[in-house]
Structures are given as structure tokens and as C-alpha cells.
Design a protein around this motif. Structure first.
Motif, PDB file in Angstrom:
ATOM      1  N   ALA A  55       0.837  -1.226   0.069  1.00 48.85           N
ATOM      2  CA  ALA A  55      -0.097   0.166   0.021  1.00 48.85           C
ATOM      3  C   ALA A  55       0.958   1.214   0.019  1.00 48.85           C
ATOM      4  CB  ALA A  55      -1.047  -0.003   1.116  1.00 48.85           C
ATOM      5  N   ASP A  56       2.005   1.389   0.703  1.00 47.86           N
ATOM      6  CA  ASP A  56       2.723   2.407   0.698  1.00 47.86           C
ATOM      7  C   ASP A  56       3.529   2.641  -0.572  1.00 47.86           C
ATOM      8  OD1 ASP A  56       2.014   2.618   3.624  1.00 47.86           O
ATOM      9  OD2 ASP A  56       4.018   1.663   4.207  1.00 47.86           O
ATOM     10  N   LEU A  57       3.900   1.398  -1.120  1.00 51.08           N
ATOM     11  CA  LEU A  57       4.508   1.821  -2.632  1.00 51.08           C
ATOM     12  C   LEU A  57       3.485   2.154  -3.617  1.00 51.08           C
ATOM     13  CD1 LEU A  57       6.662  -1.845  -2.738  1.00 51.08           C
ATOM     14  CD2 LEU A  57       7.427   0.646  -2.691  1.00 51.08           C
ATOM     15  N   ARG A  58       2.083   1.470  -3.341  1.00 46.56           N
ATOM     16  CA  ARG A  58       1.132   2.245  -4.333  1.00 46.56           C
ATOM     17  C   ARG A  58       0.973   3.688  -3.913  1.00 46.56           C
ATOM     18  NH1 ARG A  58      -2.208  -0.960  -2.822  1.00 46.56           N
ATOM     19  NH2 ARG A  58      -1.908  -2.699  -4.313  1.00 46.56           N
ATOM     20  N   GLN A  59       0.920   4.136  -2.606  1.00 42.05           N
ATOM     21  CA  GLN A  59       0.786   5.481  -2.473  1.00 42.05           C
ATOM     22  C   GLN A  59       2.209   6.506  -2.964  1.00 42.05           C
ATOM     23  OE1 GLN A  59       0.269   6.395   1.626  1.00 42.05           O
ATOM     24  NE2 GLN A  59      -0.005   8.433   1.298  1.00 42.05           N
ATOM     25  N   SER A  60       3.388   5.677  -2.875  1.00 40.63           N
ATOM     26  CA  SER A  60       4.459   6.408  -3.189  1.00 40.63           C
ATOM     27  C   SER A  60       4.380   6.663  -4.868  1.00 40.63           C
ATOM     28  CB  SER A  60       5.945   5.754  -2.907  1.00 40.63           C
ATOM     29  OG  SER A  60       5.783   5.575  -1.558  1.00 40.63           O
ATOM     30  N   MET A  61       3.885   5.691  -5.484  1.00 50.08           N
ATOM     31  CA  MET A  61       3.862   5.766  -7.119  1.00 50.08           C
ATOM     32  C   MET A  61       2.912   6.595  -7.320  1.00 50.08           C
ATOM     33  SD  MET A  61       5.974   3.466  -8.333  1.00 50.08           S
ATOM     34  CE  MET A  61       5.305   3.699  -9.955  1.00 50.08           C
ATOM     35  N   GLU A  62       1.764   6.783  -6.511  1.00 48.44           N
ATOM     36  CA  GLU A  62       0.883   7.989  -7.001  1.00 48.44           C
ATOM     37  C   GLU A  62       1.429   9.279  -6.692  1.00 48.44           C
ATOM     38  OE1 GLU A  62      -2.131   7.687  -8.063  1.00 48.44           O
ATOM     39  OE2 GLU A  62      -2.146   5.353  -8.182  1.00 48.44           O
ATOM     40  N   SER A  63       2.223   9.383  -5.609  1.00 50.20           N
ATOM     41  CA  SER A  63       2.964  10.568  -5.470  1.00 50.20           C
ATOM     42  C   SER A  63       4.010  10.963  -6.647  1.00 50.20           C
ATOM     43  CB  SER A  63       3.617  10.637  -4.020  1.00 50.20           C
ATOM     44  OG  SER A  63       2.774  10.444  -3.000  1.00 50.20           O
ATOM     45  N   LEU A  64       4.726   9.968  -7.010  1.00 51.60           N
ATOM     46  CA  LEU A  64       5.472   9.951  -7.920  1.00 51.60           C
ATOM     47  C   LEU A  64       4.886  10.651  -9.388  1.00 51.60           C
ATOM     48  CD1 LEU A  64       8.094   7.253  -7.486  1.00 51.60           C
ATOM     49  CD2 LEU A  64       8.524   9.627  -7.250  1.00 51.60           C
ATOM     50  N   LYS A  65       3.742  10.009  -9.357  1.00 51.01           N
ATOM     51  CA  LYS A  65       2.904  10.147 -10.619  1.00 51.01           C
ATOM     52  C   LYS A  65       2.488  11.781 -10.637  1.00 51.01           C
ATOM     53  CE  LYS A  65       0.939   5.818 -11.916  1.00 51.01           C
ATOM     54  NZ  LYS A  65      -0.106   4.872 -12.053  1.00 51.01           N
ATOM     55  N   GLU A  66       2.060  12.138  -9.444  1.00 53.98           N
ATOM     56  CA  GLU A  66       1.776  13.354  -9.314  1.00 53.98           C
ATOM     57  C   GLU A  66       2.796  14.404  -9.375  1.00 53.98           C
ATOM     58  OE1 GLU A  66      -0.514  16.398  -5.839  1.00 53.98           O
ATOM     59  OE2 GLU A  66      -0.253  14.157  -5.678  1.00 53.98           O
ATOM     60  N   ALA A  67       4.130  14.074  -8.744  1.00 54.50           N
ATOM     61  CA  ALA A  67       5.250  15.001  -9.193  1.00 54.50           C
ATOM     62  C   ALA A  67       5.610  15.120 -10.511  1.00 54.50           C
ATOM     63  CB  ALA A  67       6.497  14.404  -8.251  1.00 54.50           C
ATOM     64  N   ALA A  68       5.592  13.860 -11.024  1.00 54.02           N
ATOM     65  CA  ALA A  68       5.849  13.842 -12.549  1.00 54.02           C
ATOM     66  C   ALA A  68       5.068  14.854 -13.274  1.00 54.02           C
ATOM     67  CB  ALA A  68       5.682  12.527 -13.109  1.00 54.02           C
ATOM     68  N   ALA A  69       3.874  14.746 -12.782  1.00 52.28           N
ATOM     69  CA  ALA A  69       2.830  15.508 -13.698  1.00 52.28           C
ATOM     70  C   ALA A  69       3.011  17.117 -13.276  1.00 52.28           C
ATOM     71  CB  ALA A  69       1.161  15.249 -13.136  1.00 52.28           C
ATOM     72  N   ASN A  70       3.426  17.443 -12.014  1.00 50.00           N
ATOM     73  CA  ASN A  70       3.681  18.804 -11.812  1.00 50.00           C
ATOM     74  C   ASN A  70       5.027  19.326 -12.539  1.00 50.00           C
ATOM     75  OD1 ASN A  70       1.363  18.945  -9.964  1.00 50.00           O
ATOM     76  ND2 ASN A  70       2.915  18.194  -8.316  1.00 50.00           N
ATOM     77  N   SER A  71       5.878  18.184 -12.596  1.00 51.70           N
ATOM     78  CA  SER A  71       7.203  18.637 -13.281  1.00 51.70           C
ATOM     79  C   SER A  71       6.859  18.836 -14.684  1.00 51.70           C
ATOM     80  CB  SER A  71       8.070  17.577 -13.167  1.00 51.70           C
ATOM     81  OG  SER A  71       8.511  17.229 -11.878  1.00 51.70           O
ATOM     82  N   GLU A  72       6.011  17.962 -15.249  1.00 47.45           N
ATOM     83  CA  GLU A  72       5.718  18.220 -16.819  1.00 47.45           C
ATOM     84  C   GLU A  72       5.104  19.651 -16.949  1.00 47.45           C
ATOM     85  OE1 GLU A  72       3.297  16.173 -20.244  1.00 47.45           O
ATOM     86  OE2 GLU A  72       3.173  15.228 -18.291  1.00 47.45           O
ATOM     87  N   GLU A  73       4.210  20.051 -15.980  1.00 50.34           N
ATOM     88  CA  GLU A  73       3.392  21.281 -16.010  1.00 50.34           C
ATOM     89  C   GLU A  73       4.549  22.487 -15.818  1.00 50.34           C
ATOM     90  OE1 GLU A  73      -0.136  24.014 -14.008  1.00 50.34           O
ATOM     91  OE2 GLU A  73       0.333  21.656 -13.130  1.00 50.34           O
ATOM     92  N   MET A  74       5.439  22.247 -14.821  1.00 52.16           N
ATOM     93  CA  MET A  74       6.299  23.595 -14.502  1.00 52.16           C
ATOM     94  C   MET A  74       7.374  23.462 -15.778  1.00 52.16           C
ATOM     95  SD  MET A  74       9.260  23.401 -11.554  1.00 52.16           S
ATOM     96  CE  MET A  74      10.035  22.015 -12.291  1.00 52.16           C
ATOM     97  N   THR A  75       7.422  22.203 -16.486  1.00 49.55           N
ATOM     98  CA  THR A  75       8.493  22.353 -17.758  1.00 49.55           C
ATOM     99  C   THR A  75       7.967  23.045 -18.863  1.00 49.55           C
ATOM    100  OG1 THR A  75       9.371  20.196 -17.008  1.00 49.55           O
ATOM    101  CG2 THR A  75       9.690  21.105 -19.452  1.00 49.55           C
ATOM    102  N   GLN A  76       6.650  23.022 -18.933  1.00 45.99           N
ATOM    103  CA  GLN A  76       5.731  23.690 -19.839  1.00 45.99           C
ATOM    104  C   GLN A  76       5.941  25.102 -19.596  1.00 45.99           C
ATOM    105  OE1 GLN A  76       2.010  21.942 -19.949  1.00 45.99           O
ATOM    106  NE2 GLN A  76       2.680  19.693 -21.148  1.00 45.99           N
ATOM    107  N   LYS A  77       5.613  25.376 -18.271  1.00 51.89           N
ATOM    108  CA  LYS A  77       5.680  27.064 -17.841  1.00 51.89           C
ATOM    109  C   LYS A  77       7.073  27.542 -18.120  1.00 51.89           C
ATOM    110  CE  LYS A  77       2.071  26.842 -14.570  1.00 51.89           C
ATOM    111  NZ  LYS A  77       1.693  26.863 -13.063  1.00 51.89           N
ATOM    112  N   LEU A  78       8.102  26.764 -17.865  1.00 51.09           N
ATOM    113  CA  LEU A  78       9.477  27.234 -18.189  1.00 51.09           C
ATOM    114  C   LEU A  78       9.597  27.539 -19.618  1.00 51.09           C
ATOM    115  CD1 LEU A  78      11.621  25.268 -15.465  1.00 51.09           C
ATOM    116  CD2 LEU A  78      11.096  27.642 -15.578  1.00 51.09           C
TER     117      LEU A  78
END
Length: 325
Positions: free
Chosen positions: A232-255
Motif C-alpha cells: 500500500a505504501d509503495l502504491r501511495q508512493s507511486m501515486e505521489s511520483l505520478k503527481e510529482a511527474a505531472a507537476n514537473s511536466e506542467e512546470m517544464t511547460q511553463k518554463l
């Protein structure tokens, strides 16, 4: 007179012996052909009797039970056989029994064999007709044997040619049997295969040891497989990583958008970074400002010695000297 009587007695004895032998022969033949026992008549129809004759024996379960009484033509081209069967064995022959023609030995006389029958069917009675089964055709068997013999001769010839070629070393197999160098190469290949088999077994053993270690409790892999909370923790971590990846992608687009604007000479920042004329003008302005600042500093230094400001600078120096004391 005595001689004639003696001759008559001898003749009578021979006649008696002849009659006795004749009677014994008749009784013997009659006994063999079941002429003096009670019998019933059974019938069977065959397409071909293959040389069966009147008087030939009839067998049932390996026991002689009667003889062929009569042979008649039946229908268009069939033959009907009338059989005398002992009355005492009738209870063992059923109405669903079958009759076929066979030989007494390999090349003996033809006989009729009665076989089969179940207890569900009643026993036969006088005049019943049994189902007939045609025997194997010996002529066809001989033809088949002849064909098989020809095939066997051909196979034997081919084997002879093959073995002679092998003995002479022709072909791959022949070379393997006669060429010593090829035999050594083959032996080396087998050795390498054995070594590969040993290495494979060792690798398999190592893999088994590795998997057994992975299955031990406390091992990270075992915990990942068996611990549900960790999953369950790994699944939650994977969700967090997915969210961070999405934010990184958004930030990259803004940059990327910002850098595009930096590269656009139509805005002030883009003009500062990309317009060489503006950069040259700005540099000249800075140089002028630096020169003005230098001249201003020199003017301020010279102002200290001018008459209107001389007293003020002297007063400031006195106050600074008092503070230092």
C-alpha cells in the motif's frame, strides 16, 4: 477227408477274421464320423467353402462334435452345408453362435468351426441355420505375403547399399564412422556439451539458492511480495511520483513558455537578451554613467577646498576628532 476238413476250418478262420476286421473298421470309421450317435442337423450358408467335402469334421471349443453330412448349392452362387452335430453338446451351442471354415493344421483337410454364442440366446434345435463367417482367403494371403517378400527384398538391398556406403565413408554418417579427425571433433563437441550441461546445472543451483534467499523473511524482496502494508505504501508512493511527474511536466511547460518569451525581442526582457543594438546602447549608457560618477566624485573632492564649503568641512573634521577621542 481229414485234409478237406482241415482246409475248411482254416478258410473259415480267415473268413471270420476278415469279417471281424471289416466290422471293426466299420465301427471305427463310424465312431470317428459320429455315425452311431444321436445327432441333430444344423445348416450354414457360405459364399465359398474352399474345398470342404462331405465327411469333414466339425469342431466346437477344440472338441470334435460332428461331421459334414451334405453339401448343396444355395441361391445364385452360394453353398449350403448340412452338419450332423452330436445331440449331447447341443445345449452348449447357442442360436447366436457362428460357423466358419478353417484347416486342420497348416495344409490339412478343411473343417468347420462353431464358436461364440451367449447364454442370453437359447440352445440350437434340429434344422437351425447358424450365421456364417467367411474365412481368410489363403490366395489373397499368399499374394500379400508375396508383396511383403518383394518389399523385404527391396529393403534388404537398400540396407546393403547403405551399409556399403557407410563402410566406404560416404556421406556424413560414413565420414563420422571412418574419419578419425571428424570423430575427434565430434568428441570435442560432446565434451563441450557436457561442460555446458555442468555450467547450466551450476547456474540453476545458484538461481535456486538466490530464490531461496529472496524467500527468507526480513528480505526486502520477500517483504515486497508478502507485506500488504508495504504494498500500500509503495502504491501511495507511486501515486505521489505520478503527481510529482505531472507537476514537473506542467512546470517544464511553463518554463518553456517563459524561455520562449525571453527569446521574443518584442518584450523588455527579450529585448535585453536578444537585441544587440539595445545592448550596445545600454553599454554606452552605463559607460557614460560610470564616467559621470567618476567626475562627480572628483567634483565632491574638489568641493571641500572651495570657499563656500571650506568652513563646513573643517567643522565636520573637528566633530569626528572629538568622537574618536
Amino acid at each position: 477227408m481229414r485234409g478237406e476238413n482241415k482246409r475248411s476250418v482254416i478258410v473259415g478262420i480267415f473268413v471270420f477274421l476278415g469279417i471281424a476286421i471289416l466290422v471293426a473298421g466299420v465301427l471305427t470309421l463310424g465312431g470317428q464320423q459320429k455315425k452311431f450317435v444321436k445327432a441333430i442337423q444344423l445348416k450354414a450358408v457360405f459364399d465359398d467353402i474352399g474345398g470342404l467335402q462331405t465327411g469333414n469334421n466339425i469342431w466346437f471349443s477344440g472338441v470334435k462334435i460332428g461331421t459334414v453330412r451334405k453339401i448343396n448349392f444355395y441361391g445364385d452362387s452360394q453353398v449350403e452345408i448340412e452338419m450332423n452335430v452330436e445331440e449331447e453338446v447341443v445345449e452348449f451351442i447357442r442360436k447366436d453362435s457362428k460357423a466358419t471354415i478353417s484347416s486342420d493344421g497348416l495344409i490339412g483337410n478343411k473343417i468347420i468351426i462353431i464358436y461364440g454364442g451367449t447364454t442370453l440366446a437359447p440352445p440350437v434345435v434340429d434344422g437351425d441355420r447358424l450365421e456364417s463367417v467367411m474365412p481368410l482367403d489363403t490366395d489373397k494371403m499368399m499374394e500379400t505375403l508375396q508383396v511383403n517378400n518383394e518389399n523385404l527384398v527391396e529393403i534388404t538391398g537398400n540396407l546393403k547399399n547403405l551399409t556399403s556406403k557407410l563402410a566406404e565413408g560416404e556421406g556424413m554418417v560414413g565420414a563420422a564412422l571412418t574419419d578419425s579427425l571428424l570423430a575427434e571433433s565430434f568428441r570435442a563437441i560432446v565434451k563441450n556439451l557436457n561442460q555446458a550441461s555442468v555450467n547450466s546445472n551450476r547456474m540453476i543451483n545458484e538461481l535456486n539458492s538466490f530464490t531461496s534467499k529472496l524467500n527468507q523473511k526480513g528480505n526486502l524482496f520477500n517483504d515486497l511480495v508478502t507485506d500488504t502494508t508495504m504494498a500500500a505504501d509503495l502504491r501511495q508512493s507511486m501515486e505521489s511520483l505520478k503527481e510529482a511527474a505531472a507537476n514537473s511536466e506542467e512546470m517544464t511547460q511553463k518554463l518553456s513558455t517563459i524561455t520562449d518569451k525571453f527569446n521574443d525581442p518584442n518584450n523588455s526582457v527579450g529585448m535585453l537578451l536578444n537585441d544587440p543594438e539595445f545592448a550596445k546602447s545600454l553599454k554606452s549608457t552605463l559607460e557614460n554613467a560610470d564616467s559621470a560618477t567618476y567626475n562627480l566624485n572628483r567634483g565632491m573632492d574638489a568641493l571641500e577646498y572651495t570657499w563656500p564649503f571650506n568652513k563646513g568641512f573643517k567643522r565636520k573634521k573637528k566633530e569626528e576628532a572629538k568622537e574618536n577621542n
